[in-house]
Design a protein around this motif. Structure first.
Motif, mmCIF file in Angstrom:
data_model
loop_
_atom_site.group_PDB
_atom_site.id
_atom_site.type_symbol
_atom_site.label_atom_id
_atom_site.label_comp_id
_atom_site.label_asym_id
_atom_site.label_seq_id
_atom_site.Cartn_x
_atom_site.Cartn_y
_atom_site.Cartn_z
ATOM 1 N N LEU A 29 8.601 56.142 25.053
ATOM 2 C CA LEU A 29 8.946 56.981 25.645
ATOM 3 C C LEU A 29 8.652 55.826 27.795
ATOM 4 C CD1 LEU A 29 7.768 60.104 24.603
ATOM 5 C CD2 LEU A 29 10.559 59.550 25.323
ATOM 6 N N ALA A 83 2.472 57.932 14.731
ATOM 7 C CA ALA A 83 3.903 58.133 15.051
ATOM 8 C C ALA A 83 3.996 58.930 16.486
ATOM 9 C CB ALA A 83 4.133 59.444 14.398
ATOM 10 N N ALA A 84 2.460 59.692 16.981
ATOM 11 C CA ALA A 84 3.197 60.024 18.437
ATOM 12 C C ALA A 84 2.731 58.880 19.383
ATOM 13 C CB ALA A 84 1.317 61.208 18.856
ATOM 14 N N ASP A 140 -3.895 63.137 21.675
ATOM 15 C CA ASP A 140 -3.568 62.446 21.161
ATOM 16 C C ASP A 140 -2.272 62.614 20.670
ATOM 17 O OD1 ASP A 140 -7.284 61.765 20.071
ATOM 18 O OD2 ASP A 140 -5.910 61.198 21.926
ATOM 19 N N ASN A 180 5.653 57.346 19.601
ATOM 20 C CA ASN A 180 6.871 57.301 20.797
ATOM 21 C C ASN A 180 6.261 57.119 21.826
ATOM 22 O OD1 ASN A 180 7.949 58.082 18.208
ATOM 23 N ND2 ASN A 180 6.994 60.633 18.597
ATOM 24 N N ARG A 181 5.442 57.488 22.467
ATOM 25 C CA ARG A 181 4.469 57.380 23.915
ATOM 26 C C ARG A 181 5.209 56.647 24.451
ATOM 27 N NH1 ARG A 181 0.213 60.609 22.029
ATOM 28 N NH2 ARG A 181 -1.110 59.125 22.060
ATOM 29 N N ALA A 226 -0.456 64.699 21.507
ATOM 30 C CA ALA A 226 1.720 64.552 22.759
ATOM 31 C C ALA A 226 2.392 63.746 21.802
ATOM 32 C CB ALA A 226 0.744 63.742 23.855
ATOM 33 N N SER A 227 3.789 64.168 21.916
ATOM 34 C CA SER A 227 5.115 63.608 21.714
ATOM 35 C C SER A 227 5.521 63.236 20.591
ATOM 36 C CB SER A 227 5.421 62.252 22.070
ATOM 37 O OG SER A 227 4.547 61.958 23.273
ATOM 38 N N ILE A 228 4.356 63.838 19.723
ATOM 39 C CA ILE A 228 5.172 63.985 17.977
ATOM 40 C C ILE A 228 6.418 63.998 17.737
ATOM 41 C CG2 ILE A 228 3.961 66.571 17.938
ATOM 42 C CD1 ILE A 228 3.254 63.942 15.155
#
Lengths: 122, 353
Positions: free
Chosen positions: A100, A92-93, B136, A96-97, B138-140
């Motif tokens: 973005l 999920a992270a 890893d 999202n990255r 980041a942006s969760i």
């Protein structure tokens, strides 16, 4: 029957709220649990925080009784550091990255386009 | 030495009778502070030259506690003054002499509890421990997650409160975050989630102090903040400095704040106006006690060096005179006050004869 540790959805319209409960896994989502062991507020507060309260001592007890985690509960507790981070959280992270980055790239393109248009006009 | 100090804490420092009893000074905290002492900042927020001395240890000293208790002067009329309460029918009891005496003793014990001083502690150190770096993750999410442990029977200071930042870092929560979480999940009676505005804006605090509502300000600060909170120190020391300017010490007499006020003033060597006030009210024993406190805090002072000239059991008046001669910063007013006291007592003695 297996005990599950999962999120029970409470709150009201446009205002979700979750109880972290230990419950027989075949019961309905909001059925009276064996024990409520925490809460999770998915709406950020005035300080940009999502608040999670967990009774870790009771959580350890239910784990010792052989409880299984639901995926959202496991992800939440992985974020807390109590459980190892769930692989879905990493996915999920990363998702999202990339979102973005593409959004940012689009923004840059748009601003570049508008600049060009402005030059043309003048 | 740690054990005796800890037991004193446990017996002596619930946070006021009317409010829920909070945790006493934790052993961990005391040990930490002993190593990295911060001293007692004055009204401008600067730390004293004696910043390496442990203020907490001084406060917990048995003799210091005794002096502060004596100086506070338990006055039952003031401690149990008339205040707004819930309306209820008055209760009349028929008692024997013995029962009445017993109830009076109980009332005295209750008054002593009400006069418990909020402890003077060093400012707490910022928490900056990181548990895990997880780039890893980041942006969760766009916001941080705050996890609080709500297990039963854990002391407030020992509870885990951790924060997962949007950049994936897992760290212990800072003091402000901890305070907020503790108030959400384990609320204390009288403490507000959002602090009163007079604590957030200095000009509003000044307004309240101008009205000389000192006891009110100090009570609210005591309920709202932990005693090692820098905000608590800022507010309370500003109030003490204001009291020192307006010389309205009597307002706090026989309240739980007088001891702390005396401690603060003695630490900052500003006891002259206080001594004059005590002499004018014929509290000469209190004046002597304050000077003894001064000697404990500043053992290098001149009056302590010359103490031997007064003999083994110095009279209160002699002690104050010695102080006026050696260490006083307002020698004139102090000696004038002493002179008036002596004249008054001569006059009464002559009148008696």
């Amino acid at each position: 029957m297996v005990v599950a540790i999962r999120l029970a959805y409470y709150g009201c319209t446009n205002r979700p709220f979750f109880h972290i409960v230990a419950i027989q896994h075949k019961r309905a989502r909001n059925y009276q649990p064996l024990e409520q062991i925490g809460t999770f507020d998915p709406m950020p507060n005035a300080n940009d925080e999502k608040l999670v309260a967990v009774n870790f001592e009771r959580l350890r007890y239910w784990m010792a009784q052989g409880a299984r985690f639901s995926r959202p509960a496991a992800r939440l507790l992985g974020l807390s550091g109590f459980l190892p981070v769930h692989p879905y959280s990493y996915l999920a992270a990363r998702r999202n990255r990339t979102h973005l980055e593409t959004a940012q790239a689009q923004n840059n393109d748009n601003s570049a386009d508008t600049e060009n248009d402005n030059d043309k006009d003048s | 030495m740690a054990a005796p100090i800890h037991t004193v804490c446990l017996k002596k420092f619930p946070f006021g009778f009317l409010f829920k009893i909070s945790n006493p000074l934790p052993k961990k905290c005391l040990l930490q502070q002993r190593l990295l002492s911060n001293g007692l900042p004055d009204s401008k927020g600067d730390t004293l030259p004696t910043s390496t001395r442990d203020v907490e240890r001084l406060f917990l000293n048995a003799e210091v506690q005794n002096i502060l208790y004596r100086v506070t002067k338990l006055d039952l009329d003031k401690v149990f003054h008339v205040r707004k309460q819930h309306l209820s029918n008055p209760v009349f009891k028929l008692m024997t002499e013995a029962e009445l005496k017993k109830n009076q003793e109980l009332a005295l014990e209750l008054a002593k509890e009400k006069l418990q001083m909020p402890p003077i502690m060093n400012q707490r150190k910022t928490i900056s421990k990181i548990l895990a770096h997880d780039p890893d993750l980041a942006s969760i999410d766009m916001v941080k997650y705050v996890f609080t442990d709500i297990s039963f029977g854990v002391k407030e200071r020992d509870r885990f409160v951790v924060v997962r930042e949007p950049d994936g870092e897992l760290r212990y929560a800072g003091w402000e975050e901890r305070d907020r979480m503790m108030q959400i999940y384990f609320p204390k009676e009288g403490r507000k989630q959002i602090p009163p505005r007079m604590f957030e804006r200095p000009e509003l605090l000044e307004e309240v102090l101008t009205r000389q509502n000192y006891e009110f300000v100090l009570d609210v600060a005591c309920v709202q903040y932990e005693p090692d909170n820098p905000e608590y120190h800022r507010v309370v020391y500003r109030a003490y400095a204001h009291i020192e300017q307006t010389k309205s010490y009597d307002q706090l007499r026989s309240s739980r704040h007088f001891g702390c006020l005396t401690f603060y003033l003695t630490m900052h060597k500003k006891i002259d106006n206080l001594l004059v006030d005590m002499i004018q009210r014929n509290y000469l024993a209190d004046a002597a006690d304050t000077i003894r406190l001064y000697h404990i805090f500043h053992p290098e002072c001149k009056s302590r060096a010359e103490l031997h000239t007064l003999g083994t059991e110095p009279q209160a008046l002699e002690l104050v005179k010695l102080f006026a001669k050696t260490d006083s910063q307002k020698q004139g007013s102090l000696e004038l006050a002493l002179q008036s006291y002596e004249d008054l007592h001569e006059a009464t003695a002559q009148a008696a004869q």
